[in-house]
Design a protein around this motif. Structure first.
Motif, PDB file in Angstrom:
ATOM      1  N   UNK A  35      17.040  10.696  -5.987  1.00  0.00           N
ATOM      2  CA  UNK A  35      17.151   9.289  -5.730  1.00  0.00           C
ATOM      3  C   UNK A  35      17.135   9.090  -4.356  1.00  0.00           C
ATOM      4  N   UNK A  36      17.388   9.995  -3.572  1.00  0.00           N
ATOM      5  CA  UNK A  36      17.216   9.843  -1.904  1.00  0.00           C
ATOM      6  C   UNK A  36      15.629   9.783  -1.676  1.00  0.00           C
ATOM      7  N   UNK A  37      14.978  10.753  -2.073  1.00  0.00           N
ATOM      8  CA  UNK A  37      13.383  10.786  -2.050  1.00  0.00           C
ATOM      9  C   UNK A  37      12.814   9.490  -2.524  1.00  0.00           C
ATOM     10  N   UNK A  38      13.244   8.894  -3.742  1.00  0.00           N
ATOM     11  CA  UNK A  38      12.796   7.722  -4.336  1.00  0.00           C
ATOM     12  C   UNK A  38      13.062   6.516  -3.361  1.00  0.00           C
ATOM     13  N   UNK A  39      14.435   6.727  -2.711  1.00  0.00           N
ATOM     14  CA  UNK A  39      14.750   5.537  -1.837  1.00  0.00           C
ATOM     15  C   UNK A  39      13.653   5.635  -0.396  1.00  0.00           C
ATOM     16  N   UNK A  40      12.955   6.544  -0.246  1.00  0.00           N
ATOM     17  CA  UNK A  40      11.910   6.370   0.805  1.00  0.00           C
ATOM     18  C   UNK A  40      11.057   5.535   0.335  1.00  0.00           C
ATOM     19  N   UNK A  47       0.732  -1.115  -0.029  1.00  0.00           N
ATOM     20  CA  UNK A  47      -0.043  -0.153   0.006  1.00  0.00           C
ATOM     21  C   UNK A  47       0.740   1.356  -0.152  1.00  0.00           C
ATOM     22  N   UNK A  48       1.708   1.371   0.693  1.00  0.00           N
ATOM     23  CA  UNK A  48       2.697   2.819   0.747  1.00  0.00           C
ATOM     24  C   UNK A  48       3.410   2.845  -0.532  1.00  0.00           C
ATOM     25  N   UNK A  49       3.822   1.921  -1.129  1.00  0.00           N
ATOM     26  CA  UNK A  49       4.400   1.968  -2.503  1.00  0.00           C
ATOM     27  C   UNK A  49       3.439   2.369  -3.588  1.00  0.00           C
ATOM     28  N   UNK A  50       2.150   1.763  -3.672  1.00  0.00           N
ATOM     29  CA  UNK A  50       1.353   1.967  -4.493  1.00  0.00           C
ATOM     30  C   UNK A  50       0.789   3.383  -4.388  1.00  0.00           C
ATOM     31  N   UNK A  51       1.007   4.101  -3.076  1.00  0.00           N
ATOM     32  CA  UNK A  51       0.689   5.394  -3.154  1.00  0.00           C
ATOM     33  C   UNK A  51       1.785   6.366  -3.367  1.00  0.00           C
ATOM     34  N   UNK A  52       2.979   6.051  -2.862  1.00  0.00           N
ATOM     35  CA  UNK A  52       4.176   6.983  -2.715  1.00  0.00           C
ATOM     36  C   UNK A  52       4.455   7.093  -4.442  1.00  0.00           C
ATOM     37  N   UNK A  53       4.661   6.042  -5.115  1.00  0.00           N
ATOM     38  CA  UNK A  53       5.277   6.406  -6.274  1.00  0.00           C
ATOM     39  C   UNK A  53       4.393   6.913  -7.202  1.00  0.00           C
ATOM     40  N   UNK A  54       3.010   6.678  -7.348  1.00  0.00           N
ATOM     41  CA  UNK A  54       2.544   7.620  -8.214  1.00  0.00           C
ATOM     42  C   UNK A  54       2.192   8.917  -7.818  1.00  0.00           C
ATOM     43  N   UNK A  55       2.407   9.441  -6.596  1.00  0.00           N
ATOM     44  CA  UNK A  55       2.367  10.780  -6.374  1.00  0.00           C
ATOM     45  C   UNK A  55       3.906  11.497  -6.608  1.00  0.00           C
ATOM     46  N   UNK A  56       4.722  10.619  -6.383  1.00  0.00           N
ATOM     47  CA  UNK A  56       6.253  10.944  -6.888  1.00  0.00           C
ATOM     48  C   UNK A  56       6.289  11.283  -8.412  1.00  0.00           C
ATOM     49  N   UNK A  57       5.534  10.443  -9.222  1.00  0.00           N
ATOM     50  CA  UNK A  57       5.500  10.381 -10.613  1.00  0.00           C
ATOM     51  C   UNK A  57       4.671  11.567 -11.087  1.00  0.00           C
ATOM     52  N   UNK A  58       3.633  11.964 -10.406  1.00  0.00           N
ATOM     53  CA  UNK A  58       3.046  13.296 -10.718  1.00  0.00           C
ATOM     54  C   UNK A  58       3.887  14.548 -10.495  1.00  0.00           C
ATOM     55  N   UNK A  59       4.765  14.596  -9.298  1.00  0.00           N
ATOM     56  CA  UNK A  59       5.695  15.782  -9.187  1.00  0.00           C
ATOM     57  C   UNK A  59       6.551  15.739 -10.525  1.00  0.00           C
ATOM     58  N   UNK A  60       7.076  14.403 -10.878  1.00  0.00           N
ATOM     59  CA  UNK A  60       8.014  14.516 -11.819  1.00  0.00           C
ATOM     60  C   UNK A  60       7.261  14.971 -13.178  1.00  0.00           C
ATOM     61  N   UNK A  61       5.997  14.532 -13.413  1.00  0.00           N
ATOM     62  CA  UNK A  61       5.239  15.153 -14.502  1.00  0.00           C
ATOM     63  C   UNK A  61       5.308  16.552 -14.742  1.00  0.00           C
ATOM     64  N   UNK A  62       4.831  16.990 -13.349  1.00  0.00           N
ATOM     65  CA  UNK A  62       4.517  18.481 -13.420  1.00  0.00           C
ATOM     66  C   UNK A  62       5.757  19.366 -13.472  1.00  0.00           C
ATOM     67  N   UNK A  63       7.029  18.801 -13.531  1.00  0.00           N
ATOM     68  CA  UNK A  63       8.395  19.408 -13.519  1.00  0.00           C
ATOM     69  C   UNK A  63       8.909  19.889 -12.495  1.00  0.00           C
ATOM     70  N   UNK A  64       8.312  19.511 -11.556  1.00  0.00           N
ATOM     71  CA  UNK A  64       8.757  19.951  -9.956  1.00  0.00           C
ATOM     72  C   UNK A  64      10.140  19.318  -9.475  1.00  0.00           C
ATOM     73  N   UNK A  65      10.208  18.021  -9.794  1.00  0.00           N
ATOM     74  CA  UNK A  65      11.439  17.399  -9.278  1.00  0.00           C
ATOM     75  C   UNK A  65      12.656  17.926  -9.997  1.00  0.00           C
ATOM     76  N   UNK A  66      12.717  18.310 -11.147  1.00  0.00           N
ATOM     77  CA  UNK A  66      14.057  18.969 -11.716  1.00  0.00           C
ATOM     78  C   UNK A  66      14.263  20.460 -10.925  1.00  0.00           C
TER      79      UNK A  66
END
Length: 252
Positions: free
Chosen positions: A184-189, A143-162
């Motif tokens: 990569x550290x944030x992804x490691x969480x 469950x945490x991975x199913x929530x965390x990675x889509x949210x992280x992907x949204x931040x990347x798609x919106x261009x915020x992670x760069x």
């Protein structure tokens, strides 16, 4: 023409000397000079009639999210929201999966094993060992991975992670690392394996190796419960009961 040993050694020595004279930021300097030259060529050859609304909005957002004053608070707020949604949102599905896999299916399997006369050691290995471990891993990590990675992907798609990498670049450079390591550290969480894989966006082999090694310090969802338990036993027990949770989480 054959090269004697003396000439070969002199060439190698000169190459080593020049290598260290280039400095550690040689690759970054080359990329910066390329972009500067491209900007000069663009300004000389491209004519822009006015400014488009999208471009203007993009520049305004950049100024806000990369601002020295507002950039870091915005980053902390957004990442805190992501972590809060991950932790709070995973409670219900984790409890449902644990109830299904552990409280319901596990007794059924135990009863089935007793019915067919399965040896106790085989019952322990397959049901109490393999199945129960798999059930807990699925209920805790999925469950945490199913929530965390889509949210992280949204931040990347919106261009915020760069922009996060840009904000963190100076801080990481002081430690001899690259700003992209923050990603990569944030992804490691979410998962350290995914965090290590994400270090491929770092161009420098040395900085990529640093990111891979230090990614272990990000607490992935699989290690978080275990480390909370250890901290509660060894640190939480040394403080008053009403402060045990806060001190344990802070230690982790």
């Amino acid at each position: 023409m054959k090269m004697n040993a003396k000439n070969r050694e002199s060439i190698i020595s000169a190459a080593n000397t020049l290598r260290w004279e280039l400095g550690e930021n040689f690759h970054d300097d080359i990329m910066e000079s390329i972009y500067k030259e491209a900007g000069k060529i663009s300004r000389k050859t491209v004519a822009v009639d006015g400014t488009g609304s999208d471009f203007s909005l993009d520049r305004k957002i950049d100024k806000i999210v990369t601002s020295p004053i507002l950039g870091f608070p915005i980053m902390f707020i957004l990442l805190s929201i992501v972590f809060w949604l991950t932790i709070q949102g995973a409670n219900v599905p984790s409890a449902m999966l644990a109830s299904l896999l552990v409280d319901t299916i596990h007794p059924i399997l135990k009863g089935f094993a007793a019915t067919i006369g399965m040896p106790w050691w085989l019952d322990g290995v397959l049901i109490d060992g393999v199945y129960l471990a798999m059930a807990w891993v699925i209920s805790v990590m999925l469950p945490p991975m199913a929530i965390f990675f889509p949210l992280f992907t949204l931040l990347e798609d919106f261009g915020y992670l760069p922009r996060v990498a840009f904000n963190m670049d100076k801080l990481f450079q002081r430690a001899g690392a690259h700003g992209k390591q923050a990603l990569s550290l944030c992804m490691g969480f979410g998962c350290n394996a995914a965090g290590v894989v994400s270090t491929r966006v770092i161009d420098s082999p040395r900085e990529r190796l640093i990111a891979i090694i230090t990614n272990n310090f990000s607490l992935c969802k699989g290690r978080w419960p275990t480390q909370i338990l250890i901290a509660t036993i060894f640190i939480g027990g040394a403080v008053p009961a009403h402060l045990a949770g806060m001190f344990s989480a802070g230690a982790v």
